[in-house]
Design a protein around this motif. Structure first.
Motif, short mmCIF file in Angstrom:
data_model
loop_
_atom_site.label_atom_id
_atom_site.label_comp_id
_atom_site.label_asym_id
_atom_site.label_seq_id
_atom_site.Cartn_x
_atom_site.Cartn_y
_atom_site.Cartn_z
N VAL A 185 -15.83 3.41 -4.56
CA VAL A 185 -17.00 3.81 -3.79
C VAL A 185 -17.34 2.71 -2.78
CG1 VAL A 185 -19.41 4.57 -3.87
CG2 VAL A 185 -17.86 5.14 -5.75
N VAL A 186 -17.62 3.13 -1.54
CA VAL A 186 -17.83 2.19 -0.44
C VAL A 186 -19.20 2.38 0.17
CG1 VAL A 186 -16.93 1.37 1.78
CG2 VAL A 186 -15.37 2.39 0.09
N ARG A 187 -19.90 1.28 0.40
CA ARG A 187 -21.13 1.32 1.19
C ARG A 187 -20.82 0.70 2.54
NH1 ARG A 187 -26.98 -0.57 -0.09
NH2 ARG A 187 -27.84 -0.54 2.00
N TYR A 188 -21.30 1.29 3.62
CA TYR A 188 -20.85 0.90 4.94
C TYR A 188 -21.96 0.49 5.91
CZ TYR A 188 -22.14 5.80 5.65
OH TYR A 188 -22.82 6.98 5.67
N SER A 189 -23.23 0.55 5.51
CA SER A 189 -24.30 0.19 6.44
C SER A 189 -25.53 -0.27 5.67
CB SER A 189 -24.67 1.37 7.35
OG SER A 189 -25.33 2.37 6.60
N GLY A 190 -26.45 -0.90 6.39
CA GLY A 190 -27.74 -1.27 5.81
C GLY A 190 -27.67 -2.49 4.91
N GLY A 191 -28.82 -2.79 4.33
CA GLY A 191 -28.93 -3.95 3.43
C GLY A 191 -29.79 -3.62 2.23
N ASN A 192 -30.51 -4.62 1.73
CA ASN A 192 -31.30 -4.40 0.52
C ASN A 192 -32.69 -3.83 0.84
OD1 ASN A 192 -31.90 -7.04 1.63
ND2 ASN A 192 -33.06 -7.48 -0.21
N ASN A 193 -32.81 -3.24 2.04
CA ASN A 193 -34.03 -2.49 2.38
C ASN A 193 -33.97 -1.07 1.85
OD1 ASN A 193 -31.89 -1.99 4.20
ND2 ASN A 193 -33.28 -1.22 5.75
N ALA A 194 -32.78 -0.62 1.47
CA ALA A 194 -32.61 0.75 0.97
C ALA A 194 -32.37 0.70 -0.53
CB ALA A 194 -31.43 1.42 1.68
N GLY A 195 -32.74 1.77 -1.23
CA GLY A 195 -32.55 1.79 -2.67
C GLY A 195 -32.08 3.13 -3.18
N HIS A 196 -31.26 3.10 -4.20
CA HIS A 196 -30.83 4.32 -4.90
C HIS A 196 -31.24 4.19 -6.36
CE1 HIS A 196 -27.30 5.12 -1.90
NE2 HIS A 196 -28.48 5.47 -1.43
N THR A 197 -31.80 5.26 -6.89
CA THR A 197 -32.14 5.27 -8.31
C THR A 197 -31.09 6.07 -9.06
OG1 THR A 197 -34.50 5.10 -7.82
CG2 THR A 197 -33.90 5.86 -10.02
N ILE A 198 -30.49 5.46 -10.06
CA ILE A 198 -29.43 6.09 -10.85
C ILE A 198 -29.84 6.12 -12.31
CG2 ILE A 198 -27.01 5.91 -11.58
CD1 ILE A 198 -27.23 6.46 -8.65
N LYS A 199 -29.63 7.27 -12.97
CA LYS A 199 -29.81 7.34 -14.42
C LYS A 199 -28.44 7.22 -15.07
CE LYS A 199 -32.91 9.61 -16.61
NZ LYS A 199 -33.75 10.66 -17.25
N PHE A 200 -28.29 6.21 -15.95
CA PHE A 200 -27.00 5.96 -16.60
C PHE A 200 -27.24 5.59 -18.06
CE2 PHE A 200 -23.49 2.99 -17.69
CZ PHE A 200 -22.42 3.89 -17.54
N ASN A 201 -26.61 6.34 -18.94
CA ASN A 201 -26.79 6.11 -20.39
C ASN A 201 -28.26 6.12 -20.79
OD1 ASN A 201 -24.05 5.98 -20.83
ND2 ASN A 201 -23.95 3.74 -20.89
N GLY A 202 -29.02 7.05 -20.20
CA GLY A 202 -30.42 7.21 -20.56
C GLY A 202 -31.35 6.17 -19.96
N GLN A 203 -30.83 5.32 -19.09
CA GLN A 203 -31.64 4.26 -18.49
C GLN A 203 -31.64 4.40 -16.97
OE1 GLN A 203 -30.44 0.35 -19.76
NE2 GLN A 203 -31.84 -0.72 -18.39
N LYS A 204 -32.78 4.10 -16.34
CA LYS A 204 -32.88 4.16 -14.89
C LYS A 204 -32.52 2.81 -14.28
CE LYS A 204 -36.17 7.77 -13.57
NZ LYS A 204 -37.46 8.04 -12.90
N PHE A 205 -31.72 2.84 -13.21
CA PHE A 205 -31.36 1.64 -12.48
C PHE A 205 -31.71 1.82 -11.01
CE2 PHE A 205 -28.64 1.59 -16.19
CZ PHE A 205 -28.61 0.24 -16.57
N ALA A 206 -32.32 0.80 -10.41
CA ALA A 206 -32.62 0.82 -8.97
C ALA A 206 -31.64 -0.11 -8.27
CB ALA A 206 -34.06 0.37 -8.72
N LEU A 207 -30.75 0.48 -7.49
CA LEU A 207 -29.75 -0.31 -6.75
C LEU A 207 -30.22 -0.51 -5.31
CD1 LEU A 207 -26.40 1.32 -7.95
CD2 LEU A 207 -27.61 -0.64 -8.90
N ARG A 208 -29.89 -1.66 -4.75
CA ARG A 208 -30.29 -1.96 -3.38
C ARG A 208 -29.08 -2.24 -2.48
NH1 ARG A 208 -34.16 -3.17 -6.89
NH2 ARG A 208 -36.36 -3.08 -6.28
N LEU A 209 -28.11 -2.97 -3.00
CA LEU A 209 -26.93 -3.31 -2.21
C LEU A 209 -25.64 -2.75 -2.80
CD1 LEU A 209 -27.79 -7.07 -1.51
CD2 LEU A 209 -27.44 -5.35 0.26
#
Length: 422
Positions: A30-54
């Motif tokens: 998986v590749v990210r190609y733009s932006g920085g840590n101003n953007a965030g993705h919230t992922i649910k994995f193994n019953g836990q929420k993770f907030a990714l920025r970079l």
């Protein structure tokens, strides 16, 4: 060989994290190609929420991820994010960082804050993470790239030269080259083993017939060229940013999935033609948990805007859409969709280029009956209430693009796939 792009097709926060998380399970990297840590993705994995920025969402599946040259990377924020994942048992040892990505340093953050303060009432509403000033330095050709950052003597020299220049532009800057160097040279030592020419790495992956997912950040309406300028980000977050931001040609891309909400949201200042205010806006905001992943700012709420998504379809060559948060609209008597704008007595089907004109447009709506049923447990399109089915069909008709998946809740299992892309 398959190169699939996932792009936000409104103003960001559409639920790209969930879609990329789903598709990443089928991808080799998986590749990210733009932006920085101003953007965030919230992922649910193994019953836990993770907030990714970079770090791209693929870190939870194959672990093989790329931070492309089109990104601006804050090394301190990256290492904090890696530790955050490592502490939760998520490995980050298969990460590849472009030697051509630009580095966000403390003076960029200071400048961001100073400029927003100087703008006063005309402030853009940035996250003050230093993203815009880093891109400014990139195009002013005084930026520091990762390849220089990991070369200690070169980093020291470039930092001293650049900061001296920036202090002439911004006499109020407080940080010093010595302080930054002493702190950040340690971050460079950790990052160095991950740095490579990611363009060559991706080319070799494609030649080996690997499946590659390109993960956009933010949304196409924040595109520096095609978005609601000047209330935009500083890069090309749509599929148009992939070739330059990942160092690969457009012919590698086989599908582009646009992620859209069943309604519209945006954060910060700027024109928002379909905005819903008052009790109904508050209801949708709370039902959809519409608060920023990174900033926690309440998002502005609006009806689905087909003009916006059509502009995204044109500029990103969308081959299919993923419709998110359909369940949030359950319980409404009627639901509106914006089909066009009226500007100075004329019906238009595209966004005006000036913010002054966009602020004056009046949305043209079609109104559809809503549905009362709870749809959070449906597992197919056919199980949806007829009115919910008709809502999806109407959106497809208006945006000239098929809905290939839709979401009825936050969990991975609440995503119904109508057509696979890998």
């Amino acid at each position: 060989m398959a190169g699939v792009v996932v792009v936000g097709s409104q103003w960001g926060d559409e639920g790209k994290g969930k879609v990329t998380d789903y598709l990443a399970q089928q991808a080799d990297l998986v590749v990210r190609y733009s932006g920085g840590n101003n953007a965030g993705h919230t992922i649910k994995f193994n019953g836990q929420k993770f907030a990714l920025r970079l770090i791209p969402s693929g870190i939870f599946t194959t672990g093989e991820v790329v931070l492309g040259n089109g990104m601006v990377i804050n090394p301190k924020a990256l290492l904090e994010e890696m530790k955050y994942l490592n502490d939760a048992g998520i490995k980050t040892d298969k990460m590849h960082i472009s030697d051509r990505a630009h580095v966000t340093l403390p003076y960029h953050i200071e400048i961001d804050e100073l400029e927003e303060e100087m703008r006063g009432a005309a402030s853009i509403g940035t996250t003050k993470k230093g993203i815009g000033p880093t891109y400014v330095d990139k195009y002013d050709r005084i930026g520091i790239r990762v390849g220089e950052f990991i070369n200690e003597p070169l980093f020291k020299k470039r930092l001293e030269e650049t900061l001296a220049f920036k202090k002439k532009q911004y006499p109020g800057l407080q940080c010093t080259a010595e302080e930054i160097f002493e702190e950040y040279k340690e971050y460079a030592k950790v990052i160095k083993p991950m740095v490579c020419d990611t363009g060559i790495f991706l080319d070799e992956a494609f030649q080996a017939k690997k499946k590659i997912l390109f993960e956009g950040a933010q949304g196409t309406m924040l595109d520096i060229d095609y978005g609601t300028y000047p209330y935009v980000t500083s890069s090309n977050p749509g599929a148009n940013g992939v070739p330059s931001g990942a160092s690969i040609g457009p012919l590698y891309l086989t599908d582009v999935v646009g992620v859209i909400k069943a309604y519209t949201t945006r954060v910060g200042s700027g024109a928002f033609p379909t905005e819903i205010e008052g009790e109904l806006g508050d209801y949708i905001r709370n039902a959809g948990n519409e608060f920023g992943t990174v900033t926690k700012r309440p998002r502005r709420i609006g009806w689905f805007d087909a003009v916006v998504v059509n502009q995204s379809r044109r500029m990103a060559s969308l081959t299919g859409c993923s419709l998110m948060l359909l369940d949030v609209l359950s319980g409404l008597d009627t639901i509106k969709i914006c089909t066009a704008y009226m500007l100075d007595g004329k019906e238009i089907h595209g966004l005006p280029s000036t913010i002054e004109e966009l602020e004056r447009v009046e949305p043209v709506y079609v109104e559809l009956p809503g549905w009362k049923e709870d749809i959070t447990n449906v597992t197919s399109f056919e199980e949806l209430p007829v009115n919910a089915q008709n809502y999806i069909k109407k959106i497809e008709e208006l945006i000239h693009c098929p809905v290939i998946m839709f979401s009825v809740g936050p969990d991975r299992t609440q995503t119904i796939v109508l057509k696979e892309v890998f």
